[in-house]
Design an enzyme around this catalytic site. Structure first.
Site, PDB file in Angstrom:
ATOM      1  N   CYS A  77       0.826  -1.220   0.000  1.00 11.45           N
ATOM      2  CA  CYS A  77       0.000   0.000   0.000  1.00 11.45           C
ATOM      3  C   CYS A  77       0.860   1.271   0.000  1.00 11.45           C
ATOM      4  O   CYS A  77       1.470   1.591  -1.012  1.00 11.45           O
ATOM      5  CB  CYS A  77      -1.003  -0.053   1.145  1.00 11.45           C
ATOM      6  N   HIS A 171      -3.221  -5.073   1.628  1.00 12.52           N
ATOM      7  CA  HIS A 171      -2.537  -5.579   2.819  1.00 12.52           C
ATOM      8  C   HIS A 171      -2.836  -7.057   3.060  1.00 12.52           C
ATOM      9  O   HIS A 171      -3.708  -7.376   3.883  1.00 12.52           O
ATOM     10  CB  HIS A 171      -3.012  -4.814   4.057  1.00 12.52           C
ATOM     11  N   GLU A 173      -0.897  -8.930   4.726  1.00 11.48           N
ATOM     12  CA  GLU A 173      -0.370  -9.176   6.088  1.00 11.48           C
ATOM     13  C   GLU A 173      -1.438  -8.923   7.155  1.00 11.48           C
ATOM     14  O   GLU A 173      -1.377  -9.498   8.231  1.00 11.48           O
ATOM     15  CB  GLU A 173       0.892  -8.329   6.340  1.00 11.48           C
TER      16      GLU A 173
HETATM   17  N1  GLN Z   1      -3.849   6.183   1.436  1.00  9.79           N
HETATM   18  C1  GLN Z   1      -2.522   5.975   1.925  1.00  9.79           C
HETATM   19  C2  GLN Z   1      -1.518   6.813   1.158  1.00  9.79           C
HETATM   20  O1  GLN Z   1      -1.815   7.313   0.117  1.00  9.79           O
HETATM   21  C3  GLN Z   1      -2.131   4.510   1.840  1.00  9.79           C
HETATM   22  C4  GLN Z   1      -3.005   3.684   2.751  1.00  9.79           C
HETATM   23  C5  GLN Z   1      -2.374   2.422   3.244  1.00  9.79           C
HETATM   24  O2  GLN Z   1      -1.147   2.247   3.253  1.00  9.79           O
HETATM   25  N2  GLN Z   1      -3.206   1.535   3.709  1.00  9.79           N
HETATM   26  O3  GLN Z   1      -0.447   6.961   1.619  1.00  9.79           O
END
Ligand code: GLN
Length: 187
Positions: A77, A171, A173
């Site tokens: 992410c 995610h 994990e």
């Molecule tokens: N929305 C977050 C970002 O742009 C990422 C979200 C996440 O890591 N779950 O940094």
């Protein structure tokens, strides 16, 4: 030993997964913590906050980039956003470790976060289904020629592989899934 960048975000869940598959781990909070590591995880969290914290020490950023020349990095992410070539946002540091373009928060706000199954298509193996959480996740809008597709959610590309590096928009994990950590650091 695999390090988990621990400036902000869900680094603890990655430590938990590494424990589960018997890989020793270390929290990485500064450049010194990188020494001797066999791999690195860039966790999820808030990419703007992580960028601000990383940008306090250009040497740390340079050393992570150098690290990526020889050792695998797994990003989830916000971690994928940091690894991308471009996320079209001046507040975010893109380290260009994987040639992808991403659009942050592309599924909407926190209330639009969800858990679902994604498929992992590793090399020529049969696709495997794993669970993953999408939390204000980015979408991959473009991938470079040398970037392979690693995960799909329906027809969307949600995970990529470039050489030894892997990154996903979601995610696994947080769903206790170990597959990607095994593929990245044990195979
Ligand atoms: N929305 C977050 C970002 O742009 C990422 C979200 C996440 O890591 N779950 O940094």
């Amino acid at each position: 030993m695999v390090g988990v960048l621990a400036l902000q975000g869900n680094f603890a869940s990655h430590i938990h997964i590494l424990n589960k598959i018997d890989i020793e781990s270390r929290l990485v909070k500064s450049v010194e913590d990188l020494s001797g590591l066999e791999g690195l995880i860039l966790p999820g969290g808030e990419s703007t906050t992580m960028s601000n914290l990383l940008l306090r020490d250009q040497n740390f950023i340079d050393r992570i980039k150098l690290f990526s020349d020889n050792k695998p990095i797994l990003g989830t992410c916000a971690g994928l956003i940091l690894m991308a070539k471009n996320s079209f946002d001046k507040k975010v540091l893109n380290m260009n470790i994987i040639d992808i373009e991403v659009n942050r928060n592309a599924y909407g706000r926190q209330v639009h976060s969800f858990d679902d199954s994604i498929s992992v298509e590793y090399k020529n193996n049969e696709p495997l289904s794993i669970r993953a959480s999408f939390i204000r996740a980015p979408k991959i809008t473009n991938i470079g020629e040398d970037v392979e597709i690693l995960c799909k959610y329906n027809s969307e590309i949600v995970g990529v592989k470039k050489g030894m590096h892997m990154a996903v928009t979601c995610h696994p994990e947080l769903q206790d899934e170990v597959l990607l950590h095994k593929l990245c650091f044990k195979s």
